[in-house]
Design a protein around this motif. Structure first.
Motif, PDB file in Angstrom:
ATOM      1  N   TYR A   7      36.888  82.930  53.561  1.00 13.64           N
ATOM      2  CA  TYR A   7      38.193  82.526  54.103  1.00 13.64           C
ATOM      3  C   TYR A   7      37.902  82.491  55.759  1.00 13.64           C
ATOM      4  O   TYR A   7      37.222  83.415  56.439  1.00 13.64           O
ATOM      5  N   LYS A   8      38.627  81.584  56.409  1.00 12.62           N
ATOM      6  CA  LYS A   8      38.904  81.733  57.933  1.00 12.62           C
ATOM      7  C   LYS A   8      40.359  81.659  58.271  1.00 12.62           C
ATOM      8  O   LYS A   8      40.881  80.896  57.841  1.00 12.62           O
ATOM      9  N   GLY A  12      46.386  85.182  59.746  1.00 13.97           N
ATOM     10  CA  GLY A  12      46.726  86.022  58.590  1.00 13.97           C
ATOM     11  C   GLY A  12      46.958  85.343  57.258  1.00 13.97           C
ATOM     12  O   GLY A  12      46.981  85.729  56.265  1.00 13.97           O
ATOM     13  N   GLY A  13      47.692  84.043  57.450  1.00 10.79           N
ATOM     14  CA  GLY A  13      48.106  83.122  56.228  1.00 10.79           C
ATOM     15  C   GLY A  13      47.025  82.924  55.367  1.00 10.79           C
ATOM     16  O   GLY A  13      47.241  83.197  53.938  1.00 10.79           O
ATOM     17  N   THR A  14      45.810  82.547  55.612  1.00  8.73           N
ATOM     18  CA  THR A  14      44.907  82.372  54.616  1.00  8.73           C
ATOM     19  C   THR A  14      44.103  83.460  54.082  1.00  8.73           C
ATOM     20  O   THR A  14      43.883  83.557  52.920  1.00  8.73           O
ATOM     21  N   ARG A  15      44.165  84.520  54.852  1.00  9.30           N
ATOM     22  CA  ARG A  15      43.669  85.811  54.332  1.00  9.30           C
ATOM     23  C   ARG A  15      44.404  86.283  53.185  1.00  9.30           C
ATOM     24  O   ARG A  15      43.976  86.845  52.170  1.00  9.30           O
ATOM     25  N   VAL A  30      35.019  87.503  51.683  1.00  2.84           N
ATOM     26  CA  VAL A  30      34.434  87.804  52.783  1.00  2.84           C
ATOM     27  C   VAL A  30      34.732  86.702  53.903  1.00  2.84           C
ATOM     28  O   VAL A  30      35.171  85.540  53.539  1.00  2.84           O
ATOM     29  N   ASP A  31      35.190  87.462  55.225  1.00  4.01           N
ATOM     30  CA  ASP A  31      35.412  86.323  56.276  1.00  4.01           C
ATOM     31  C   ASP A  31      34.307  85.532  56.774  1.00  4.01           C
ATOM     32  O   ASP A  31      33.178  86.092  56.653  1.00  4.01           O
ATOM     33  N   ALA A  32      34.702  84.350  56.994  1.00  5.25           N
ATOM     34  CA  ALA A  32      33.502  83.322  57.100  1.00  5.25           C
ATOM     35  C   ALA A  32      32.636  83.545  58.457  1.00  5.25           C
ATOM     36  O   ALA A  32      31.368  83.300  58.303  1.00  5.25           O
ATOM     37  N   LYS A  33      33.353  84.456  59.210  1.00  6.89           N
ATOM     38  CA  LYS A  33      32.564  84.778  60.521  1.00  6.89           C
ATOM     39  C   LYS A  33      31.225  85.807  60.111  1.00  6.89           C
ATOM     40  O   LYS A  33      30.277  86.028  60.638  1.00  6.89           O
ATOM     41  N   LYS A  34      31.369  86.426  58.845  1.00 10.86           N
ATOM     42  CA  LYS A  34      30.401  87.482  58.430  1.00 10.86           C
ATOM     43  C   LYS A  34      29.406  87.153  57.423  1.00 10.86           C
ATOM     44  O   LYS A  34      28.553  87.672  56.861  1.00 10.86           O
ATOM     45  N   GLY A  50      40.907  77.756  54.384  1.00 10.29           N
ATOM     46  CA  GLY A  50      41.075  77.752  55.988  1.00 10.29           C
ATOM     47  C   GLY A  50      42.444  77.001  56.342  1.00 10.29           C
ATOM     48  O   GLY A  50      43.098  76.235  55.477  1.00 10.29           O
ATOM     49  N   GLY A  51      43.098  77.546  57.338  1.00 10.30           N
ATOM     50  CA  GLY A  51      44.145  77.190  57.703  1.00 10.30           C
ATOM     51  C   GLY A  51      43.907  75.757  58.478  1.00 10.30           C
ATOM     52  O   GLY A  51      43.089  75.331  58.856  1.00 10.30           O
ATOM     53  N   LEU A  52      45.131  74.780  58.302  1.00 14.66           N
ATOM     54  CA  LEU A  52      45.012  73.564  58.817  1.00 14.66           C
ATOM     55  C   LEU A  52      45.298  73.484  60.266  1.00 14.66           C
ATOM     56  O   LEU A  52      46.337  74.089  60.867  1.00 14.66           O
ATOM     57  N   TYR A  53      44.510  73.055  61.168  1.00 10.80           N
ATOM     58  CA  TYR A  53      44.819  72.848  62.724  1.00 10.80           C
ATOM     59  C   TYR A  53      44.609  71.396  63.169  1.00 10.80           C
ATOM     60  O   TYR A  53      43.247  71.139  63.071  1.00 10.80           O
ATOM     61  N   ALA A  54      45.456  70.596  63.271  1.00  5.89           N
ATOM     62  CA  ALA A  54      45.364  69.217  63.771  1.00  5.89           C
ATOM     63  C   ALA A  54      44.687  68.639  62.517  1.00  5.89           C
ATOM     64  O   ALA A  54      43.769  67.824  62.372  1.00  5.89           O
TER      65      ALA A  54
END
Ligand SMILES: Cc1cc2nc3c(=O)[nH]c(=O)nc-3n(C[C@H](O)[C@H](O)[C@H](O)COP(=O)(O)O)c2cc1C
Length: 174
Positions: A7-8, A12-15, A30-34, A50-54
């Motif tokens: 997840y990214k 915190g919504g997606t988590r 796992v967090d996508a960063k890791k 993942g959350g939607l951003y634009a």
């Protein structure tokens, strides 16, 4: 069959959804960063959220740019956003076109969930972006229904995450 939820998230919504899904499936999370693409390749089933951003699914590029390596995997992608999940034209057309430039691969299924936007948690950049978007939409002479909805969504404030929504995804990966 090994399964991982990646997840990214910014707020915190997606988590939340990722945690609910991994609890139900009793699988890694796992967090996508890791995680790297080589780590992901060790799993048979990959769930990415993942959350939607634009209209962009936060971080999904990690998968879409590696689709050739992932072609034998079962993949579920879930989005969290404020657009109601029954706006199928938005999700099936705009969101898919923006994120899967070559069309949705056969081994990928996408699920759409309501997310979270608590105004006092938002960064200044995001607050400003939403204000600007709202102004632009309000300036349109004949706004479409989608544009009218966007104006409304700019003022949303709350946590709309709902565990009940994950059932279909669970059925798909099980
Ligand atoms: C700057 C900004 C842009 C957003 N764009 C969209 C969008 O295009 N579509 C949508 O449905 N929701 C949109 N949202 C709502 C977020 O997708 C929602 O809050 C989501 O749950 C965030 O996920 P996260 O907390 O895991 O990062 C936006 C929110 C912000 C702050």
């Amino acid at each position: 069959m090994s399964t991982i939820v990646i997840y990214k998230t910014k707020y915190g919504g997606t988590r939340k959804y990722a945690e609910w899904i991994s609890e139900e499936l009793n699988c890694d999370i796992v967090d996508a960063k890791k995680i790297t693409i080589d780590d992901i390749l060790k799993y048979d089933t990959i769930i990415y959220g993942g959350g939607l951003y634009a209209e962009i699914i936060n971080g999904v590029h990690m998968l879409t740019k590696n689709m050739d390596k992932l072609k034998d995997k079962k993949i579920a992608v879930f989005t969290t956003g404020l657009t109601p999940p029954d706006c199928r034209e938005y999700y099936d057309k705009m969101v898919i076109e923006k994120n899967f430039k070559e069309g949705l691969p056969q081994n990928v299924k996408v699920f759409n969930y309501l997310g979270k936007m608590v105004v006092e948690e938002l960064s200044l950049v995001h607050r400003t972006a939403l204000k600007t978007l709202k102004k632009i939409m309000q300036g349109k002479e004949n706004p479409s229904d989608m544009e009218k909805l966007l104006i409304e969504l700019c003022d949303a404030d709350g946590d709309f995450c709902d565990k009940e929504a994950i059932g279909e995804l669970l059925d798909y990966v099980r």
